[in-house]
Structures are given as C-alpha cells and as structure tokens.
Design a protein around this motif. Sequence first.
Motif, mmCIF file in Angstrom:
data_model
loop_
_atom_site.group_PDB
_atom_site.id
_atom_site.type_symbol
_atom_site.label_atom_id
_atom_site.label_comp_id
_atom_site.label_asym_id
_atom_site.label_seq_id
_atom_site.Cartn_x
_atom_site.Cartn_y
_atom_site.Cartn_z
ATOM 1 N N ALA A 28 47.423 35.231 45.725
ATOM 2 C CA ALA A 28 46.085 35.817 45.649
ATOM 3 C C ALA A 28 45.337 35.165 44.490
ATOM 4 C CB ALA A 28 46.189 37.321 45.425
ATOM 5 N N ALA A 29 44.015 35.306 44.496
ATOM 6 C CA ALA A 29 43.201 34.862 43.350
ATOM 7 C C ALA A 29 42.175 35.944 43.044
ATOM 8 C CB ALA A 29 42.493 33.541 43.664
ATOM 9 N N MET A 30 41.820 36.027 41.775
ATOM 10 C CA MET A 30 40.800 36.993 41.351
ATOM 11 C C MET A 30 40.025 36.390 40.192
ATOM 12 S SD MET A 30 43.094 39.683 39.083
ATOM 13 C CE MET A 30 41.727 40.550 38.328
ATOM 14 N N LEU A 31 38.932 37.039 39.837
ATOM 15 C CA LEU A 31 38.160 36.595 38.678
ATOM 16 C C LEU A 31 38.690 37.287 37.425
ATOM 17 C CD1 LEU A 31 34.704 36.815 40.428
ATOM 18 C CD2 LEU A 31 35.910 34.714 39.779
ATOM 19 N N ASP A 32 38.434 36.670 36.290
ATOM 20 C CA ASP A 32 38.809 37.275 35.014
ATOM 21 C C ASP A 32 37.574 37.263 34.111
ATOM 22 O OD1 ASP A 32 40.132 38.196 32.742
ATOM 23 O OD2 ASP A 32 40.636 36.146 32.123
ATOM 24 N N PRO A 33 37.045 38.445 33.725
ATOM 25 C CA PRO A 33 37.570 39.774 33.974
ATOM 26 C C PRO A 33 37.149 40.318 35.329
ATOM 27 C CG PRO A 33 35.606 39.970 32.636
ATOM 28 C CD PRO A 33 35.826 38.508 32.864
ATOM 29 N N SER A 34 37.984 41.226 35.822
ATOM 30 C CA SER A 34 37.656 41.934 37.049
ATOM 31 C C SER A 34 38.553 43.162 37.113
ATOM 32 C CB SER A 34 37.850 40.989 38.234
ATOM 33 O OG SER A 34 37.529 41.629 39.431
ATOM 34 N N TYR A 35 38.777 43.706 38.295
ATOM 35 C CA TYR A 35 39.493 44.975 38.419
ATOM 36 C C TYR A 35 40.989 44.752 38.158
ATOM 37 C CZ TYR A 35 40.784 49.436 40.686
ATOM 38 O OH TYR A 35 41.268 50.690 40.969
ATOM 39 N N SER A 36 41.492 45.423 37.108
ATOM 40 C CA SER A 36 42.854 45.122 36.657
ATOM 41 C C SER A 36 43.935 45.718 37.555
ATOM 42 C CB SER A 36 43.046 45.591 35.213
ATOM 43 O OG SER A 36 42.720 46.960 35.135
ATOM 44 N N LEU A 37 43.546 46.396 38.616
ATOM 45 C CA LEU A 37 44.565 46.855 39.571
ATOM 46 C C LEU A 37 45.121 45.696 40.404
ATOM 47 C CD1 LEU A 37 45.979 49.364 40.982
ATOM 48 C CD2 LEU A 37 44.255 49.077 42.769
ATOM 49 N N TYR A 38 44.307 44.662 40.663
ATOM 50 C CA TYR A 38 44.761 43.610 41.589
ATOM 51 C C TYR A 38 46.103 42.995 41.174
ATOM 52 C CZ TYR A 38 39.692 43.703 42.918
ATOM 53 O OH TYR A 38 38.426 44.078 43.280
ATOM 54 N N PRO A 39 46.288 42.620 39.884
ATOM 55 C CA PRO A 39 47.592 42.046 39.507
ATOM 56 C C PRO A 39 48.734 43.045 39.646
ATOM 57 C CG PRO A 39 45.958 41.693 37.765
ATOM 58 C CD PRO A 39 45.329 42.594 38.765
ATOM 59 N N VAL A 40 48.433 44.337 39.515
ATOM 60 C CA VAL A 40 49.492 45.339 39.694
ATOM 61 C C VAL A 40 49.940 45.330 41.157
ATOM 62 C CG1 VAL A 40 50.059 47.792 39.539
ATOM 63 C CG2 VAL A 40 48.604 46.751 37.800
ATOM 64 N N LEU A 41 48.973 45.216 42.064
ATOM 65 C CA LEU A 41 49.305 45.221 43.501
ATOM 66 C C LEU A 41 50.124 43.988 43.891
ATOM 67 C CD1 LEU A 41 45.934 46.515 45.014
ATOM 68 C CD2 LEU A 41 48.008 47.809 44.504
ATOM 69 N N ASN A 73 41.616 41.754 26.464
ATOM 70 C CA ASN A 73 41.024 40.568 27.087
ATOM 71 C C ASN A 73 39.900 40.080 26.168
ATOM 72 O OD1 ASN A 73 39.439 38.821 28.656
ATOM 73 N ND2 ASN A 73 39.948 39.889 30.558
ATOM 74 N N PRO A 74 39.953 38.822 25.708
ATOM 75 C CA PRO A 74 38.939 38.339 24.764
ATOM 76 C C PRO A 74 37.509 38.466 25.320
ATOM 77 C CG PRO A 74 40.573 36.625 25.261
ATOM 78 C CD PRO A 74 40.960 37.839 26.057
ATOM 79 N N PHE A 75 37.381 38.432 26.658
ATOM 80 C CA PHE A 75 36.043 38.549 27.251
ATOM 81 C C PHE A 75 35.444 39.934 27.002
ATOM 82 C CE2 PHE A 75 33.275 36.472 30.486
ATOM 83 C CZ PHE A 75 32.339 37.489 30.629
ATOM 84 N N THR A 76 36.329 40.944 27.016
ATOM 85 C CA THR A 76 35.821 42.321 26.972
ATOM 86 C C THR A 76 36.085 43.033 25.642
ATOM 87 O OG1 THR A 76 37.904 43.033 27.994
ATOM 88 C CG2 THR A 76 36.030 42.688 29.468
#
Length: 359
Positions: free
Chosen positions: A106-119, A330-333
């Motif tokens: 899978a791929a996602m953006l960073d930052p984004s919804y932190s549930l995706y890596p858990v799934l 996360n350094p972004f947030t």
Amino acid sequence: MPAITPHIQGLHAYTPGLQPQSSGWIKLNTNENPYPPSPKVHSAILAELGTDATSLRLYPEPISRQLRATVASLNGLKESQVFFGNGSDEVLKYLVWAYTDGTLKAAMLDPSYSLYPVLTGIKNSSIIQVPLSRSMELPVDKLINSGANLILITQPNAPTGVAFPLNDLRALVAKTQSLVVIDEAYSAFADETAVPLLAEFDNVCITRTFSKSHSLAGLRIGYVMGCHKIMDTLDRVRDAYNLDRIAQAAALAALEDSHYFLDTIQKIKTTRDDFRSAIEKLGWFIFPSKANFVFVEPRNSKGENNASVAQAFYHYLESKKILVRYFGNNPFTSAGLRITIGLPHEMNLVVKTFAEANI
Ligand code: PMP
C-alpha cells in the motif's frame, strides 16, 4: 502460552484521541460533530426498538440493502456500487485485507490518517509513506512510482484539512492501474467530492463516514462507493452481519433528513472560517481547511513556533479543560495542534484562551 504470530506481536495499536469520562471538557480532539444527530434519528432508533426491544432478537439485514440503495440514488450509482461497514475504519480494513499482502503493498501520504499503517501491520503487508510538502501538492508521480497496489488518499487531508484539487486526483487515478482509495471522511465540509471519478474509472473507490457529517460517531457507520467488482470483493471478506439494526435504522433516517444535514454542515463551515480569520489575526499560521478541523501553529510571546511551543499550548489548553490533538512524533505536525470545530462559543473561547496565554 500459545504463540502469537510474529507480526502481531510487534504491532502497535492505533492511538485514538482521548475520550475523557469526566464532565466539563470542551472536546475538540477527535473531530466529532458538535451538533446532535437529526431528531429523526432519535425517532427511528426508538421505532426500531419498539416497546420491548424485541426486534433485537433477530439478526439485522445482512447487507444493509436499504442504505446501499439510498446512497446509490443520492450519488447517481447502482446499488451494487455501494458497500456499508461498521464505521469507515472497517471498510478501510477490508480494503487493506483484499488488496494488500506480503507482495502487494500500500502507499499513503505523510502526514495522513495514522490508522492506515496499523491496518497494513495487521495484514502483515507494508505501506510506503510518500511525504507531502507544505505546499500540499499531490505527489502524483511519487505515489505511482511507489509500485503500491493500493493507494490511500485522505481527502481533504488530515491533520491539515487541506483538500487536493479534483483534477490532481483524476490525474493520479488515470495514470495508475492500482486501486486508489479516496477517504472522504471529511468531504461533507469541503467544496467538491471525487464522485465524478466513479463514472470515469474502475480503479477508484470513495469511503465515507457518518461519524462526522451526520453526528453518529457513537454508532459506527461508514460506506464505500466504487465499481461492482470492488464491492463484490468486499462482500466476500466482511462479517456476515457487520451493521447492526439500530445503526441501519439511524443511518437511513439521517440520510433522509437532508435539510438538517445541510444546515448543520453549513453552520460548522461558517464557524471554521470565522475561527481561521481569528487565528490569522493573532498572526499565527493555519492551513486553509476544508474539513471540520483545523491545523494551527501557535506562537509564543517571542513570536517563536516549534514543537515545545505547540506542546506548551496543548498543556495550557488542557489545564483550561479544552482538549485538542497534538501529533508530536512527526516533524511535519510537531509544531502544531489539530483543533476540531466545535460550537461557535467554544471556538470563541479557544481564541480568547490563546490570546490570554502567557507562553
Ligand atoms: N478516515 C479518516 C481520515 C478519519 O480521520 C477517520 C476518523 N478517525 C476515519 C476515516 C474513520 O471514521 P469512522 O468513525 O467511520 O470509522
């Protein structure tokens, strides 16, 4: 002790925002809707229960057919293009189960919804995080070049609230064979939806939730729209009775009261835009949000903004019983706070509290 599968042993659970059990809090940390659900939801739940709750003896209708039909007609789709889940988190979980494994990433953006890596962690598949820059442009080529089979995009994004232009999402879907999931958890508060893409492409689906837009976080109702083949895949992996009777009755009533829905959404958007102006008057940076939350970067009395300033403001608000969300890892947030849009008087109080801070 029985063995635990190694990947589950090493897994970190998703950390949800605090749900304080004591009273007196202004709760602006988990993007819930500050208004109650439509009064028709209340009546529908009572009607479903009847005088003695006898309907609860029976299993619910397994595929939430009435809900599928209603969402389909509201979006110009066929019933076979809609699937309902126990919150959109469950729908996202099934998508990850069906479209990723040890080889398919899978791929996602960073930052984004932190549930995706858990799934993906639960599925023992991997997820590639593609960084966003502060300009918030959708990195179309980087997402495609990640080689992922499943691309998860939150639209508007979290925790910034910034929405990607529909044409950028279109370009992404057009250029890839992978499945693009557009997580529209917050799209009710935005100006546009990606629904037009469903008529153009088969490799895209859109997830939504009743938690924010319809004030029903407590019932767990979400859905996904896409081509029949994707919905059919999800029907093969879902729990047989994944949406209970009360949730089905409540969701249907919420959908039918479109007047109440539109009115509530409009009020939240107005409060959000007023809050943004007030924060900008303090001279602080705030992303232009199209969601029911905003991301604010507070400044101390010396005009500095950094992680320790944001943390100090978090604790200061907490001491005033105002709960917001801080994502420090996360350094972004890490130099900002995500603040849910509450009632107008609550947001005025946040502004006043910020202005009076001695940090
Ligand atoms: N997607 C995003 C981006 C979210 O922030 C949330 C809420 N945490 C969800 C999905 C999940 O919503 P639900 O309550 O329907 O599971």
